[in-house]
Design an enzyme around this catalytic site. Structure first.
Site, PDB file in Angstrom:
ATOM      1  N   ALA A   1       0.814  -1.216   0.000  1.00  0.00           N
ATOM      2  CA  ALA A   1       0.000   0.000   0.000  1.00  0.00           C
ATOM      3  C   ALA A   1       0.845   1.262   0.000  1.00  0.00           C
ATOM      4  O   ALA A   1       0.393   2.328   0.391  1.00  0.00           O
ATOM      5  CB  ALA A   1      -0.929  -0.010   1.213  1.00  0.00           C
TER       6      ALA A   1
ATOM      7  N   PHE B   1      19.887  17.773  -6.236  1.00  0.00           N
ATOM      8  CA  PHE B   1      20.115  16.404  -5.778  1.00  0.00           C
ATOM      9  C   PHE B   1      21.227  15.787  -6.606  1.00  0.00           C
ATOM     10  O   PHE B   1      21.496  16.241  -7.733  1.00  0.00           O
ATOM     11  CB  PHE B   1      18.826  15.568  -5.897  1.00  0.00           C
TER      12      PHE B   1
ATOM     13  N   GLN C   1      21.612  -0.413  -4.178  1.00  0.00           N
ATOM     14  CA  GLN C   1      22.196   0.896  -3.913  1.00  0.00           C
ATOM     15  C   GLN C   1      22.549   1.080  -2.447  1.00  0.00           C
ATOM     16  O   GLN C   1      21.725   0.811  -1.569  1.00  0.00           O
ATOM     17  CB  GLN C   1      21.207   1.993  -4.306  1.00  0.00           C
TER      18      GLN C   1
ATOM     19  N   HIS D   1      23.360   3.956   0.101  1.00  0.00           N
ATOM     20  CA  HIS D   1      23.218   5.406   0.253  1.00  0.00           C
ATOM     21  C   HIS D   1      24.406   5.921   1.051  1.00  0.00           C
ATOM     22  O   HIS D   1      24.796   5.299   2.029  1.00  0.00           O
ATOM     23  CB  HIS D   1      21.900   5.705   0.978  1.00  0.00           C
TER      24      HIS D   1
ATOM     25  N   LEU E   1      18.435   6.750   7.579  1.00  0.00           N
ATOM     26  CA  LEU E   1      18.736   7.695   6.507  1.00  0.00           C
ATOM     27  C   LEU E   1      18.883   9.136   6.984  1.00  0.00           C
ATOM     28  O   LEU E   1      18.032   9.661   7.688  1.00  0.00           O
ATOM     29  CB  LEU E   1      17.625   7.619   5.454  1.00  0.00           C
TER      30      LEU E   1
ATOM     31  N   GLU F   1      19.660  12.787   1.329  1.00  0.00           N
ATOM     32  CA  GLU F   1      20.607  13.392   0.389  1.00  0.00           C
ATOM     33  C   GLU F   1      20.401  14.907   0.324  1.00  0.00           C
ATOM     34  O   GLU F   1      21.300  15.657  -0.078  1.00  0.00           O
ATOM     35  CB  GLU F   1      20.410  12.779  -1.011  1.00  0.00           C
TER      36      GLU F   1
ATOM     37  N   ARG G   1      24.945   8.466  -6.039  1.00  0.00           N
ATOM     38  CA  ARG G   1      25.149   7.752  -4.780  1.00  0.00           C
ATOM     39  C   ARG G   1      26.189   6.631  -4.870  1.00  0.00           C
ATOM     40  O   ARG G   1      26.950   6.430  -3.928  1.00  0.00           O
ATOM     41  CB  ARG G   1      23.818   7.169  -4.310  1.00  0.00           C
TER      42      ARG G   1
ATOM     43  N   ARG H   1      20.333   4.102  -9.185  1.00  0.00           N
ATOM     44  CA  ARG H   1      19.228   5.057  -9.217  1.00  0.00           C
ATOM     45  C   ARG H   1      19.691   6.427  -8.743  1.00  0.00           C
ATOM     46  O   ARG H   1      20.473   6.530  -7.802  1.00  0.00           O
ATOM     47  CB  ARG H   1      18.100   4.567  -8.304  1.00  0.00           C
TER      48      ARG H   1
END
Lengths: 259, 598
Positions: B16, B141, B254, B256, B266, B269, B300, B409
């Site tokens: 969801a 970014f 990936q 980060h 996290l 970024e 990244r 990505r």
């Protein structure tokens, strides 16, 4: 978890209850090793994975954004994931954890939030946007957004709801979380039905039920202020027609620069 | 456990988050009457909500102040002034970011849809930050050549998720909250439904549908240090793989660059997008060596590798030298409080550092799964490397591999991917159902099969602790299949994964009750981790080159001659992955592979 020599053993006292086999809730003590870094959620995870897998609680993001792990820690509602054990261990070397109060218990620390979500739906949490939509974005000023920030960061954890003395007695009360969401929509310059919303919120189980006890503010792990939002809604409800009129005027300029 | 009724819907969506909520909302809006969404946690707890920094689209609302250089301040573009950004630029940045492994036709769809979907979010009530004249605010970014990260402070995913969920409810989508999908029913390449546990009661149901969509998210939990939620155990990937559906490019994971030290949580970024520095123990801004042009705003994969090199060469910080500093002090109190209030609180809560006063200790953290279930551009799942389809089965968001991210990505492209392809899936599913798709018969009793599987797991006296097995997996994946990889390490990882799979057969579930049994779920999740991790390792072992996030110390160069292709893994009869390859969609005229420098 870092190991820097500051490890010590503490007691975590957890309220247990499985309605399928227990007549009533009881407390059970577990010993865990903690470091200065250990959070309450880390301690629960350690107990569940290595001592008793039947200890049950909700968790997901483990950094205070998903709202899963709200529970009652040493007598107050908060999130387990961003609560350090070091701040909670009492003089007896113990941390006591129970489920969010005033809600039916599914199992141990997992509560039934049905009434909480019903009230969330009752305030129609979605925006009722204008029929005419511009090619690009509606223009909204930074100041208008700032007013909404006080409501939009709510993570729907239920800490406020289950600390509310009115909710404790009356589950028909809309509750601080849903009123905060309603505040977000009523104040949004893009919403077309602030008057209709305020009319509903002014009903007997709405904004006037709040006894301004401020428990919700103390409980909120995101430092939001539902009481203040409710007070604002009360004032706006008293001049509902004026609000409606001002909104209609504002919406004539939604596709124009705000400065 | 008792027999349970078979549940039937037109469409069943598993997950969801943004992809699932968009698909559900759009399918319902397009006239499909009976759309249901299953989620193992409440929809608003989905991990899309944890995304912080922004969602990419070339809106042209802001630009660098003229003559202040690539890292100067930003301002709103005055009316009538020339644009600085375009979907074409966004497309090139994404292709370059993907190290040319992204499918260019899919990328083109995504970056074009980007602009429109941001406005749709805004019209549906999403509360974005704003420019002084009331447009959606944008920031820089990594890997993007223009400021195109549209944001709401540092809780962008949260507001997008709430908006998409609210709209799904308003369109009468039915939600099964705290239901866990554990099996996918596919016969003769036609998807017929799923099997799911109602977590509260422990009852297992067969759920039939004309179309099924997986929007179940990524698989970052296969690694020790990760930014991912407990929920991100790659269930959808594993369930599909078990049902005979292939997985694509699984080796691309990936890392980060800025997870909180020792926690992996996290730090957006956006910390660097707003101007934050990375420094080593000598106080050097080491990115000068690795990406002199883009510095901290290189993509990244490159930044994480640079950090790891600093750490490996003894210039890391912290007790074990495994950290790096993220220094934001020069941004000033006001900017941090306005733009990064949430990450500031995370730093204070978890490492006891206020970024206003001191540099924050961070380290690379497993963050995003580029690989997943291969789909066409309308989210229809592929049955093989040739591109044949599984009828009635769709996937979108991080669980899928379209592939728009290729080997790496770019930040802010994940919220975009989940939204754009969730919406595309909604339209595709609506068309499929509205054109007369039928419920397909199911042979046997899938619920009963899964009841037996669960019963066997519960009855197993077992000696293996599930968490210990999972932790050992995560350790070998991080140590041997992490930022830097080699044949030796990958062979070790493969051996470890296989031995852990064996040990898991002897796993012990401690909670024997049927009600809200999260101990049982943890065991099923661990089984999933062990299952798909093998495809990550085998894909990485076979791929004798370095591309994007896949970095081989023994093959440090990209090899377009042999490896400009997607890895496709099927589960073989003996349980081991069978590998084939699929061509990358490339416009050789416009975007031929180039050397990737920043």
């Amino acid at each position: 978890m870092s190991q820097n020599g500051n490890t010590r053993t503490v007691t975590v006292r957890i309220q247990r209850f499985n309605p399928d086999k227990d007549k009533k809730p009881y407390m059970q003590d577990f010993q865990v090793q903690m470091t200065p870094d250990t959070t309450v959620l880390d301690a629960l995870h350690d107990i569940k994975t290595h001592q008793d897998g039947s200890v049950t609680y909700r968790k997901s993001c483990r950094h205070a954004i998903c709202g899963s792990c709200a529970m009652h820690i040493n007598g107050r509602n908060t999130l387990a994931c961003n609560t350090p054990m070091r701040n909670e261990v009492d003089k007896k070397g113990r941390v006591t954890i129970g489920p969010l109060p005033y809600l039916p218990i599914f199992k141990d620390l997992v509560v039934d939030r049905s009434s909480f979500w019903e009230q969330y739906l009752r305030v129609k949490p979605w925006l009722a946007p204008p029929a005419h939509v511009p090619e690009k974005e509606f223009r909204v000023s930074p100041a208008e957004v700032k007013a909404l920030n006080d409501a939009e960061t709510c993570i729907m954890c239920g800490a406020c709801y289950s600390s509310c003395q009115v909710i404790a007695l009356n589950k028909k009360y809309i509750g601080p979380h849903a009123l905060l969401k309603a505040f977000l929509r009523v104040l949004d310059p893009r919403d077309t039905i602030p008057g209709e919303r305020l009319e509903d919120l002014a009903k007997s189980d709405g904004v006037y039920r709040c006894h301004t006890i401020f428990n919700c503010i103390d409980a909120c792990p995101k430092n939001l202020n539902p009481t203040e939002a409710i007070e604002t809604l009360r004032k706006l409800a008293q001049r509902r027609l004026k609000v409606e009129e001002q909104r209609q005027e504002r919406q004539k300029h939604l596709d124009e620069p705000v400065s | 456990m008792p027999n349970t009724e078979v549940i039937t819907h037109d469409v069943i969506i598993v997950g969801a988050g943004l992809a699932g909520s968009w698909a559900a909302m759009v399918a319902a809006r397009e006239g499909v009457k009976d759309v249901a969404v299953l989620s193992k946690i409440h929809p608003l707890r989905s991990h899309s909500g944890a995304a912080q920094g922004g969602i990419a689209a070339a809106l042209n609302n802001v630009r660098p102040v003229p003559d202040t250089g690539p890292r100067g301040p930003l301002e709103q573009i005055p009316p009538g002034d020339a644009p600085v950004d375009s979907w074409e630029l966004h497309m090139f940045d994404t292709i370059k970011g993907s190290d040319w492994l992204g499918d260019q036709d899919a990328i083109e769809l995504m970056v074009k849809d980007a602009i429109d979907i941001i406005y749709e979010y805004e019209h549906l009530g999403c509360v974005f930050s704003r420019t002084p004249d009331g447009r959606i605010a944008q920031r820089r970014f990594g890997g993007h050549s223009a400021p195109r990260a549209n944001f709401a402070a540092d809780w962008t995913g949260h507001v997008l998720l709430h908006t998409a969920y609210e709209q799904a409810i308003e369109n009468d989508v039915k939600f099964y909250s705290e239901w866990y999908a554990m099996d996918l029913i596919v016969e003769d390449n036609i998807c017929r439904g799923v099997v799911a546990i109602d977590i509260l009661t422990g009852e297992i149901h067969t759920m039939r549908a004309k179309a099924v969509l997986f929007g179940t998210g990524g698989y970052g939990r296969a690694f020790k240090i990760t930014s991912n939620a407990f929920a991100n155990t790659g269930d959808g990937v594993a369930i599909a793989y078990d049902a005979g559906v292939p997985l694509m490019d699984m080796e691309f994971v990936q890392f980060h660059p800025t997870g909180l030290y020792n926690h992996g949580i996290l730090m957006s970024e956006a910390c660097r997008g707003e101007g934050g520095y990375l420094t080593n123990k000598d106080g050097d801004r080491f990115m000068e060596k690795y990406a002199p042009d883009k510095m901290e705003l290189a993509p990244r994969d490159l930044v994480s590798r640079s950090e790891q090199t600093e750490i490996n060469e003894g210039r890391g910080i912290g007790e074990d030298g495994q950290g790096i500093y993220l220094d934001m002090r020069h941004l000033g109190r006001e900017k941090i409080l306005e733009r990064l209030p949430q990450v500031r609180e995370l730093a204070i809560d978890f490492v006891g550092v206020d970024p206003i006063d001191a540099p924050v200790p961070i380290q690379p953290t497993a963050h995003y799964s580029m690989g997943g279930i291969p789909t066409d551009n309308n989210c229809r799942v592929m049955a093989d490397a040739e591109g044949n389809l599984v009828t009635g089965f769709y996937a979108a968001g991080e669980v899928s591999c379209v592939s728009v991210h290729g080997a790496n990505r770019l930040g802010t492209n994940s919220l975009l991917d989940a939204s754009v392809f969730g919406r595309r899936a909604g339209y595709a599913i609506a068309e499929f159902v509205n054109n007369g798709a039928k419920l397909q018969p199911i042979s046997g009793d899938p619920a009963e099969r899964n009841r037996k599987r669960v019963q066997k797991l519960m009855d197993n006296p077992g000696t293996e602790n599930v968490e210990d097995v999972a932790q050992e997996l995560k350790t070998t994946m991080t140590d041997n299949c992490g930022i830097y990889r080699s044949e030796e390490g990958l062979k070790q990882a493969l051996q470890d994964v296989k031995s852990l799979q064996k040990r898991f057969k002897n796993a012990k579930v401690m909670d024997k009750s049927s009600r809200f049994n999260t101990d049982l779920l943890a065991a099923l999740e661990a089984e999933h981790l062990l299952d798909f991790s093998e495809t990550i390792v085998v894909g990485a072992l076979n791929r004798t080159e370095s591309r994007g996030a896949h970095s081989r110390t023994d093959y440090p160069k990209r090899d377009d001659e042999d490896w400009l292709k997607h890895t496709v893994a099927h589960k073989g009869e003996d349980g081991a992955p069978v590998i084939s390859y699929r061509d990358v969609n490339i416009d050789w005229e416009k975007y031929p592979p180039q050397e990737r420098k920043y």
